[in-house]
Design an enzyme around this catalytic site. Structure first.
Site, PDB file in Angstrom:
ATOM      1  N   CYS A 116      -0.236   0.413  11.020  1.00  0.00           N
ATOM      2  CA  CYS A 116      -0.147   1.097   9.728  1.00  0.00           C
ATOM      3  C   CYS A 116      -0.903   0.380   8.618  1.00  0.00           C
ATOM      4  O   CYS A 116      -1.198   0.970   7.586  1.00  0.00           O
ATOM      5  CB  CYS A 116       1.318   1.275   9.327  1.00  0.00           C
ATOM      6  N   HIS A 243       1.677   2.886   1.908  1.00  0.00           N
ATOM      7  CA  HIS A 243       1.719   3.534   3.218  1.00  0.00           C
ATOM      8  C   HIS A 243       2.914   4.473   3.243  1.00  0.00           C
ATOM      9  O   HIS A 243       4.038   4.096   2.886  1.00  0.00           O
ATOM     10  CB  HIS A 243       1.841   2.477   4.314  1.00  0.00           C
ATOM     11  N   ASN A 273       4.071  10.826   8.428  1.00  0.00           N
ATOM     12  CA  ASN A 273       3.577   9.461   8.602  1.00  0.00           C
ATOM     13  C   ASN A 273       2.491   9.462   9.679  1.00  0.00           C
ATOM     14  O   ASN A 273       2.769   9.660  10.851  1.00  0.00           O
ATOM     15  CB  ASN A 273       4.740   8.548   9.011  1.00  0.00           C
TER      16      ASN A 273
END
Length: 316
Positions: A116, A243, A273
């Site tokens: 990520c 994020h 996500n």
């Protein structure tokens, strides 16, 4: 060619598959009550690929948009950095194929597996390449996570989507954004909190609570570091682009960094996500909201445990 060159973001791009998957479909599959997913994650929908769609196709769509936005000739791109955890193949890397699909003949191309945090790693590396080599860099962060989740495992099935985001960095003082400060970190003592074990294809989340706590800690610490490096107070931040892991995670980070909810990007609501893709996706979607002089704070944490933050100055 060597020396010291300015570096600016001169183009943004993003792409998602056509299929939008709303919470109701997943809640029905898992036997969850209506509204359960949104209350716990902030997600209302996400996008999933159909059979036959590839990672490099999705990445190419975002990269093509960024190149067009930048108005840059293909021959000016010296490097392609692809931040992904879901390449088309384990070997060879997917970046050379991406470069080929975009007609970037002769450009270097390499995958970065930073989970990520991958986009932030690519941003810092790309900025260094531009400054030292004086050639433009295309950065694309893309993931197809719908093929890596266990649809019967609640922890992952409700969270993840497929998307790509891209930027073009160039030796220019008249671009949209410049990198003011940055930090990159890792903590391998939390290596196995989330991952795809060797020989397997589906993601596992060993300890969601620990991952939540470590993500908040890492993102907040990294955010504080870049603010201190630049001698910038939280009140000066015009846009916070974390994020998009889980709305509860970045709300907790925002609180620790003393940032207003009004400045926080929330693309997770519609896009879910998509790991490394969430930050460049959010930058591209929000670009028309930025004004000259705005400071943009980016933070991320992901599997590994990797982490990082960057401060951008939007120069318009």
């Amino acid at each position: 060619m060597s020396g010291s060159y300015p570096s600016s973001i001169i183009g943004f791009g993003h792409a998602v598959p056509k299929r939008q998957v709303f919470n109701a479909e997943i809640e029905t599959e898992l036997g969850l009550e209506t509204g359960w997913i949104e209350r716990r994650t902030g997600i209302r929908s996400r996008y999933w690929v159909e059979d036959g769609e590839t990672l490099t196709d999705l990445a190419a769509a975002a990269g093509r948009m960024a190149l067009q936005h930048a108005g840059i000739a293909q021959s000016e791109i010296g490097m392609v950095l692809l931040a992904t955890s879901t390449p088309d193949h384990l070997l060879p890397p997917s970046a050379p194929l991406l470069a080929h699909k975009l007609g970037l003949t002769g450009a270097g191309a390499v995958d970065l597996a930073g989970a990520c945090s991958g986009f932030l790693y690519a941003l810092v590396m790309g900025d260094a390449l531009v400054r030292t080599q004086g050639r433009a860099v295309l950065i694309v962060a893309a993931n197809i996570l719908s093929r890596r989740i266990n649809r019967q495992e609640r922890a992952s099935a409700v969270m993840f989507g497929d998307a790509a985001g891209a930027i073009v960095l160039a030796p220019s003082q008249s671009g949209f954004c410049s990198l003011v400060s940055s930090t990159l970190t890792s903590d391998g003592s939390h290596y196995d909190l989330i991952g795809i074990p060797a020989g397997e294809t589906l993601m596992t989340m060993r300890d969601g609570r620990s991952m939540f706590a470590q993500a908040v800690k890492t993102m907040a610490e990294c955010g504080n570091t870049v603010l201190q490096q630049a001698n910038v107070e939280p009140a000066a931040i015009g846009h916070f682009v974390p994020h998009q892991a889980n709305a509860r995670i970045f709300d907790a980070v925002s609180e620790q960094l003393q940032l207003s909810n009004a400045v926080t990007a929330r693309t997770i609501t519609d896009y879910g996500n998509s790991s490394a893709a969430t930050i460049p996706l959010s930058l591209s979607l929000g670009e028309n909201q930025y004004s000259k002089g705005d400071l943009i704070l980016l933070t991320a944490a992901g599997a590994g445990l990797t982490g990082g933050a960057a401060l951008l100055n939007y120069t318009g």
